[in-house]
Design a protein around this motif. Sequence first.
Motif, PDB file in Angstrom:
ATOM      1  N   ILE A 103       0.180   4.008  -2.218  1.00  0.00           N
ATOM      2  CA  ILE A 103       0.448   5.367  -2.632  1.00  0.00           C
ATOM      3  C   ILE A 103       1.061   6.409  -2.957  1.00  0.00           C
ATOM      4  O   ILE A 103       1.405   7.633  -3.346  1.00  0.00           O
ATOM      5  CB  ILE A 103       0.051   5.586  -0.864  1.00  0.00           C
ATOM      6  CG1 ILE A 103      -1.306   5.150  -0.363  1.00  0.00           C
ATOM      7  CG2 ILE A 103       0.234   6.975  -0.063  1.00  0.00           C
ATOM      8  CD1 ILE A 103      -1.639   5.047   1.264  1.00  0.00           C
TER       9      ILE A 103
ATOM     10  N   LEU B 207       0.987   6.694  -6.848  1.00  0.00           N
ATOM     11  CA  LEU B 207      -0.544   7.343  -7.126  1.00  0.00           C
ATOM     12  C   LEU B 207      -0.276   8.774  -6.859  1.00  0.00           C
ATOM     13  O   LEU B 207      -0.151   9.931  -7.674  1.00  0.00           O
ATOM     14  CB  LEU B 207      -1.491   7.347  -6.226  1.00  0.00           C
ATOM     15  CG  LEU B 207      -2.499   5.972  -6.821  1.00  0.00           C
ATOM     16  CD1 LEU B 207      -3.125   5.616  -6.340  1.00  0.00           C
ATOM     17  CD2 LEU B 207      -2.531   5.861  -8.595  1.00  0.00           C
ATOM     18  N   SER B 208       0.601   9.405  -5.602  1.00  0.00           N
ATOM     19  CA  SER B 208       1.280  10.704  -5.685  1.00  0.00           C
ATOM     20  C   SER B 208       1.976  11.398  -5.971  1.00  0.00           C
ATOM     21  O   SER B 208       1.441  12.375  -6.791  1.00  0.00           O
ATOM     22  CB  SER B 208       1.653  10.661  -3.865  1.00  0.00           C
ATOM     23  OG  SER B 208       0.517  10.140  -2.335  1.00  0.00           O
TER      24      SER B 208
ATOM     25  N   TRP C 246       0.854  -0.960  -0.490  1.00  0.00           N
ATOM     26  CA  TRP C 246       0.347   0.265   0.015  1.00  0.00           C
ATOM     27  C   TRP C 246       0.411   0.893  -0.316  1.00  0.00           C
ATOM     28  O   TRP C 246       0.784   2.530  -0.140  1.00  0.00           O
ATOM     29  CB  TRP C 246      -0.795  -0.102   0.659  1.00  0.00           C
ATOM     30  CG  TRP C 246      -2.554  -0.743   1.132  1.00  0.00           C
ATOM     31  CD1 TRP C 246      -2.941  -2.319   1.166  1.00  0.00           C
ATOM     32  CD2 TRP C 246      -2.959  -0.685  -0.110  1.00  0.00           C
ATOM     33  NE1 TRP C 246      -3.530  -2.439   1.304  1.00  0.00           N
ATOM     34  CE2 TRP C 246      -4.033  -2.066  -0.195  1.00  0.00           C
ATOM     35  CE3 TRP C 246      -3.490   0.565  -1.370  1.00  0.00           C
ATOM     36  CZ2 TRP C 246      -5.424  -1.836  -0.979  1.00  0.00           C
ATOM     37  CZ3 TRP C 246      -4.447   0.293  -2.167  1.00  0.00           C
ATOM     38  CH2 TRP C 246      -5.016  -0.853  -2.015  1.00  0.00           C
ATOM     39  N   LEU C 247       1.727   1.420   0.798  1.00  0.00           N
ATOM     40  CA  LEU C 247       2.883   2.030   1.084  1.00  0.00           C
ATOM     41  C   LEU C 247       3.546   2.262  -0.924  1.00  0.00           C
ATOM     42  O   LEU C 247       3.509   3.107  -1.289  1.00  0.00           O
ATOM     43  CB  LEU C 247       4.192   2.213   1.362  1.00  0.00           C
ATOM     44  CG  LEU C 247       5.394   3.388   1.363  1.00  0.00           C
ATOM     45  CD1 LEU C 247       4.858   4.692   2.368  1.00  0.00           C
ATOM     46  CD2 LEU C 247       6.167   2.536   2.299  1.00  0.00           C
TER      47      LEU C 247
END
Length: 183
Positions: free
Chosen positions: A38, A41-42, A34-35
């Motif tokens: 994220i 995507l960021s 997930w990191l």
Amino acid sequence: MTELFEQIVNIQSQYQQMQMDYWLNHNLFSGIWWLIVIINLSSLLLFIVLMDKKNILLMTLTLLISFTLIGISNEIGNYFGYWDYPYQFIPFLESFNAVDFLVIPVIISLMYQFVNGWRKYLITNLILSSLLAFIGIPISVYLNLYTLINWNVFYSFLTLFAVGCLVKIASDFIKNKSSANMT
């Protein structure tokens, strides 16, 4: 088909199955996975927000050039066993591996957009390559996102710096050819 080639195919098949099992059971939907999602995507959102909308085609091409060069570097390094990624976003596409699959191309593309002139670009590239190699990579190693095998951060610095220069050369070439065709 030779016997040696059949052995290679069998070992490759076993390796791919093991890698998929490892990804499904230890990577997918883990905290680190997930990191990775994220952070990437960021980075993509940051690129979209900061991208010069007047030069959307050039900036998109610059991002694609950067992504391709970083992807090729990752493929080569992984193939020769210089490094590996214990956690991957998608295991069957090496270019979509850990944190650097979008982060570094976005950084290089935005550097290209915001820094004009070769002298300033080289200085900025030197600084950013240093930060990524000497701070970013050790953090990634500490977080188990990246494993150095037969590689070190200085080689990463050289690679990142070279990729940054190649992106500028290619993007400037496209920009100059595009300008010449408009006149």
